[in-house]
Write a protein that holds these residues in place. Structure first.
Motif, PDB file in Angstrom:
ATOM      1  N   VAL A  66      -3.574  15.585  -9.721  1.00 20.15           N
ATOM      2  CA  VAL A  66      -5.035  15.742 -10.077  1.00 20.15           C
ATOM      3  C   VAL A  66      -6.449  15.351  -9.422  1.00 20.15           C
ATOM      4  CG1 VAL A  66      -5.353  14.000 -11.761  1.00 20.15           C
ATOM      5  CG2 VAL A  66      -3.167  14.409 -11.552  1.00 20.15           C
ATOM      6  N   ASP A  67      -6.173  14.395  -8.020  1.00 18.85           N
ATOM      7  CA  ASP A  67      -7.120  13.937  -7.127  1.00 18.85           C
ATOM      8  C   ASP A  67      -7.468  14.943  -6.767  1.00 18.85           C
ATOM      9  OD1 ASP A  67      -7.434  11.173  -8.470  1.00 18.85           O
ATOM     10  OD2 ASP A  67      -6.403  10.491  -7.621  1.00 18.85           O
ATOM     11  N   GLY A  68      -6.667  16.210  -6.164  1.00 20.76           N
ATOM     12  CA  GLY A  68      -6.969  16.800  -5.052  1.00 20.76           C
ATOM     13  C   GLY A  68      -6.766  16.112  -3.964  1.00 20.76           C
ATOM     14  N   ILE A  69      -5.935  15.123  -3.267  1.00 21.55           N
ATOM     15  CA  ILE A  69      -6.096  14.343  -2.026  1.00 21.55           C
ATOM     16  C   ILE A  69      -4.746  15.415  -1.246  1.00 21.55           C
ATOM     17  CG2 ILE A  69      -4.969  12.668  -0.140  1.00 21.55           C
ATOM     18  CD1 ILE A  69      -6.694  10.972  -3.115  1.00 21.55           C
ATOM     19  N   SER A  70      -4.962  16.362  -0.443  1.00 21.39           N
ATOM     20  CA  SER A  70      -3.759  17.400   0.493  1.00 21.39           C
ATOM     21  C   SER A  70      -2.915  16.359   0.581  1.00 21.39           C
ATOM     22  CB  SER A  70      -4.521  18.134   1.895  1.00 21.39           C
ATOM     23  OG  SER A  70      -4.335  16.342   2.879  1.00 21.39           O
ATOM     24  N   LYS A  71      -1.103  16.928   0.468  1.00 23.03           N
ATOM     25  CA  LYS A  71       0.371  16.137   0.426  1.00 23.03           C
ATOM     26  C   LYS A  71      -0.070  16.375   2.766  1.00 23.03           C
ATOM     27  CE  LYS A  71       4.577  17.553   0.230  1.00 23.03           C
ATOM     28  NZ  LYS A  71       4.563  17.456   0.609  1.00 23.03           N
ATOM     29  N   SER A  72      -1.009  17.012   2.703  1.00 25.18           N
ATOM     30  CA  SER A  72      -0.119  15.928   4.688  1.00 25.18           C
ATOM     31  C   SER A  72      -1.241  14.729   4.383  1.00 25.18           C
ATOM     32  CB  SER A  72      -0.365  17.378   5.273  1.00 25.18           C
ATOM     33  OG  SER A  72      -2.094  17.583   4.818  1.00 25.18           O
ATOM     34  N   TYR A  73      -2.265  15.040   3.725  1.00 30.24           N
ATOM     35  CA  TYR A  73      -2.972  13.329   3.913  1.00 30.24           C
ATOM     36  C   TYR A  73      -2.015  12.615   3.546  1.00 30.24           C
ATOM     37  CZ  TYR A  73      -6.149   9.792   4.023  1.00 30.24           C
ATOM     38  OH  TYR A  73      -6.953   9.092   4.198  1.00 30.24           O
ATOM     39  N   VAL A  74      -1.692  13.032   2.540  1.00 28.09           N
ATOM     40  CA  VAL A  74      -0.999  11.009   2.047  1.00 28.09           C
ATOM     41  C   VAL A  74       0.520  11.093   2.624  1.00 28.09           C
ATOM     42  CG1 VAL A  74       0.556  10.306  -0.488  1.00 28.09           C
ATOM     43  CG2 VAL A  74      -2.210  11.590  -0.680  1.00 28.09           C
ATOM     44  N   ASP A  75       0.783  12.638   3.106  1.00 31.40           N
ATOM     45  CA  ASP A  75       2.620  11.819   3.655  1.00 31.40           C
ATOM     46  C   ASP A  75       2.266  11.031   4.682  1.00 31.40           C
ATOM     47  OD1 ASP A  75       3.874  13.600   1.255  1.00 31.40           O
ATOM     48  OD2 ASP A  75       3.898  15.082   2.836  1.00 31.40           O
ATOM     49  N   ASN A  76       1.255  11.931   5.783  1.00 37.83           N
ATOM     50  CA  ASN A  76       0.963  10.991   6.863  1.00 37.83           C
ATOM     51  C   ASN A  76       0.422   9.759   6.588  1.00 37.83           C
ATOM     52  OD1 ASN A  76       1.332  12.783   8.766  1.00 37.83           O
ATOM     53  ND2 ASN A  76      -1.064  14.053   8.607  1.00 37.83           N
ATOM     54  N   MET A  77       0.054   9.111   5.337  1.00 37.92           N
ATOM     55  CA  MET A  77      -0.550   8.002   5.091  1.00 37.92           C
ATOM     56  C   MET A  77       0.597   7.330   5.280  1.00 37.92           C
ATOM     57  SD  MET A  77      -3.637   7.247   5.169  1.00 37.92           S
ATOM     58  CE  MET A  77      -3.837   5.757   4.647  1.00 37.92           C
ATOM     59  N   VAL A 125       1.375  -0.977   0.165  1.00 34.11           N
ATOM     60  CA  VAL A 125       0.130  -0.098   0.026  1.00 34.11           C
ATOM     61  C   VAL A 125       0.775   1.275  -0.336  1.00 34.11           C
ATOM     62  CG1 VAL A 125      -1.606   1.010   1.605  1.00 34.11           C
ATOM     63  CG2 VAL A 125      -2.491  -1.215   1.162  1.00 34.11           C
ATOM     64  N   ARG A 126       2.220   1.207   0.951  1.00 39.16           N
ATOM     65  CA  ARG A 126       2.896   2.292   0.868  1.00 39.16           C
ATOM     66  C   ARG A 126       3.702   2.321  -0.312  1.00 39.16           C
ATOM     67  NH1 ARG A 126       7.991   2.009   4.883  1.00 39.16           N
ATOM     68  NH2 ARG A 126       8.462  -0.029   3.136  1.00 39.16           N
ATOM     69  N   GLU A 127       4.221   1.167  -1.346  1.00 35.06           N
ATOM     70  CA  GLU A 127       4.812   1.413  -2.143  1.00 35.06           C
ATOM     71  C   GLU A 127       3.685   2.389  -3.306  1.00 35.06           C
ATOM     72  OE1 GLU A 127       5.773  -1.328  -6.198  1.00 35.06           O
ATOM     73  OE2 GLU A 127       6.692  -2.214  -4.083  1.00 35.06           O
ATOM     74  N   VAL A 128       2.173   1.630  -3.610  1.00 29.71           N
ATOM     75  CA  VAL A 128       0.800   2.430  -3.840  1.00 29.71           C
ATOM     76  C   VAL A 128       1.102   3.950  -4.180  1.00 29.71           C
ATOM     77  CG1 VAL A 128      -1.142   2.122  -4.753  1.00 29.71           C
ATOM     78  CG2 VAL A 128       0.092   0.162  -4.726  1.00 29.71           C
ATOM     79  N   LEU A 129       1.159   4.090  -3.032  1.00 26.65           N
ATOM     80  CA  LEU A 129       1.193   6.171  -2.634  1.00 26.65           C
ATOM     81  C   LEU A 129       2.168   6.642  -2.896  1.00 26.65           C
ATOM     82  CD1 LEU A 129      -0.430   5.793   0.992  1.00 26.65           C
ATOM     83  CD2 LEU A 129      -1.144   6.231  -1.571  1.00 26.65           C
ATOM     84  N   GLN A 130       3.336   6.138  -3.256  1.00 27.23           N
ATOM     85  CA  GLN A 130       4.634   6.570  -3.226  1.00 27.23           C
ATOM     86  C   GLN A 130       5.095   6.499  -4.751  1.00 27.23           C
ATOM     87  OE1 GLN A 130       7.070   3.610  -1.366  1.00 27.23           O
ATOM     88  NE2 GLN A 130       7.216   5.980   0.728  1.00 27.23           N
ATOM     89  N   THR A 131       4.892   5.765  -5.464  1.00 24.19           N
ATOM     90  CA  THR A 131       3.660   5.076  -6.888  1.00 24.19           C
ATOM     91  C   THR A 131       3.338   6.700  -7.223  1.00 24.19           C
ATOM     92  OG1 THR A 131       4.915   3.286  -7.435  1.00 24.19           O
ATOM     93  CG2 THR A 131       3.552   4.307  -8.883  1.00 24.19           C
ATOM     94  N   LYS A 132       1.767   6.742  -7.030  1.00 25.86           N
ATOM     95  CA  LYS A 132       1.106   7.701  -7.409  1.00 25.86           C
ATOM     96  C   LYS A 132       1.146   8.563  -7.240  1.00 25.86           C
ATOM     97  CE  LYS A 132      -2.044   3.897  -9.390  1.00 25.86           C
ATOM     98  NZ  LYS A 132      -2.395   4.451 -10.278  1.00 25.86           N
ATOM     99  N   TYR A 133       1.895   9.235  -5.729  1.00 23.39           N
ATOM    100  CA  TYR A 133       1.964  10.149  -5.186  1.00 23.39           C
ATOM    101  C   TYR A 133       1.468  11.258  -5.228  1.00 23.39           C
ATOM    102  CZ  TYR A 133       4.316  13.551  -1.483  1.00 23.39           C
ATOM    103  OH  TYR A 133       4.035  14.754  -0.658  1.00 23.39           O
ATOM    104  N   ASP A 134       2.351  12.499  -6.920  1.00 19.90           N
ATOM    105  CA  ASP A 134       1.511  13.033  -6.980  1.00 19.90           C
ATOM    106  C   ASP A 134       0.592  13.281  -8.295  1.00 19.90           C
ATOM    107  OD1 ASP A 134       4.457  14.076  -6.840  1.00 19.90           O
ATOM    108  OD2 ASP A 134       5.163  13.572  -9.298  1.00 19.90           O
ATOM    109  N   HIS A 135       0.492  12.311  -8.617  1.00 21.95           N
ATOM    110  CA  HIS A 135      -1.081  12.219  -9.186  1.00 21.95           C
ATOM    111  C   HIS A 135      -1.965  12.508  -8.305  1.00 21.95           C
ATOM    112  CE1 HIS A 135      -5.138  10.751 -10.969  1.00 21.95           C
ATOM    113  NE2 HIS A 135      -4.785  10.512 -12.382  1.00 21.95           N
ATOM    114  N   LEU A 136      -1.783  11.536  -7.352  1.00 25.50           N
ATOM    115  CA  LEU A 136      -2.837  11.562  -5.770  1.00 25.50           C
ATOM    116  C   LEU A 136      -3.282  13.254  -5.365  1.00 25.50           C
ATOM    117  CD1 LEU A 136      -1.796   8.634  -3.718  1.00 25.50           C
ATOM    118  CD2 LEU A 136      -4.338   9.150  -4.746  1.00 25.50           C
ATOM    119  N   ILE A 137      -1.975  13.945  -5.162  1.00 27.80           N
ATOM    120  CA  ILE A 137      -1.749  15.035  -4.833  1.00 27.80           C
ATOM    121  C   ILE A 137      -2.501  16.600  -5.917  1.00 27.80           C
ATOM    122  CG2 ILE A 137      -0.619  17.445  -3.886  1.00 27.80           C
ATOM    123  CD1 ILE A 137       1.322  14.927  -2.607  1.00 27.80           C
TER     124      ILE A 137
END
Length: 187
Positions: free
Chosen positions: A125-136, A111-123
């Motif tokens: 394109v998808d509009g997820i906050s950087k702090s949320y993704v970093d905390n995850m 799960v961590r690897e997927v988040l790291q791989t999709k990091y830029d897209h999540l923030i």
């Protein structure tokens, strides 16, 4: 499927042959033992309770687990020793524990690897906050590191409700005594 409390299902006692729980008791916190009591109450004699749960290792240094406790908003986690004793107190017999901490580690690392791989897209394109993704990512790292350091455990438990429980024997004896008293009064 029924949504209800782990500790008070309002189902009749002795209803089920099998109760299964996947990775849930962790979240019951101080009520984990009560979850097993309720499961024992619900099982028919001879019925099985099978469950998995992310746990702390029996000998884990709790101070080193504090980042995980903080992340999941709990003071502790169950352990193999805890669940064996809680199940015994609930009247369940231990049958087996199949350790699989490697699966816990693999899951959180993937799960961590997927988040790291999709990091830029999540923030971006998808509009997820950087702090949320970093905390995850940081939270998942705590779990992976905990598994690597031997602080965590995971696996499949199997417990069984005995065919005849002490409560069953007590109730049977009480019925016999009442019947004997009734017969002695009518003669």
């Amino acid at each position: 499927v029924k949504c209800c409390s782990f500790t008070e299902t309002d189902e009749p006692a002795g209803t089920y042959d099998l109760i299964i729980s996947e990775d849930s008791f962790l979240h019951a916190g101080k009520y984990r033992a009560d979850c097993l009591k309720e499961a024992a109450r619900l099982l028919k004699p001879g019925g099985f309770m099978v469950f998995t749960d992310p746990m702390e290792a029996d000998d884990a240094d709790k101070a080193k687990l504090q980042p995980i406790y903080n992340r999941i908003h709990l003071e502790d986690m169950g352990s193999v020793a805890f669940y064996k004793e809680a199940a015994k107190q609930a009247g369940l017999e231990f049958k087996e524990f199949d350790p699989m901490v490697h699966q816990l580690r693999t899951h959180y690392a993937t799960v961590r690897e997927v988040l790291q791989t999709k990091y830029d897209h999540l923030i971006n394109v998808d509009g997820i906050s950087k702090s949320y993704v970093d905390n995850m990512i940081q939270g998942l790292t705590y779990w992976v590191d905990g598994a690597d350091k031997g602080l965590l455990n995971y696996g499949i438990f199997t417990f069984q409700k005995p065919q005849i429980t002490l409560q069953d024997l007590k109730e049977s004896l009480e019925k016999t005594v009442r019947m004997a008293e009734h017969l002695s009064k009518s003669t």
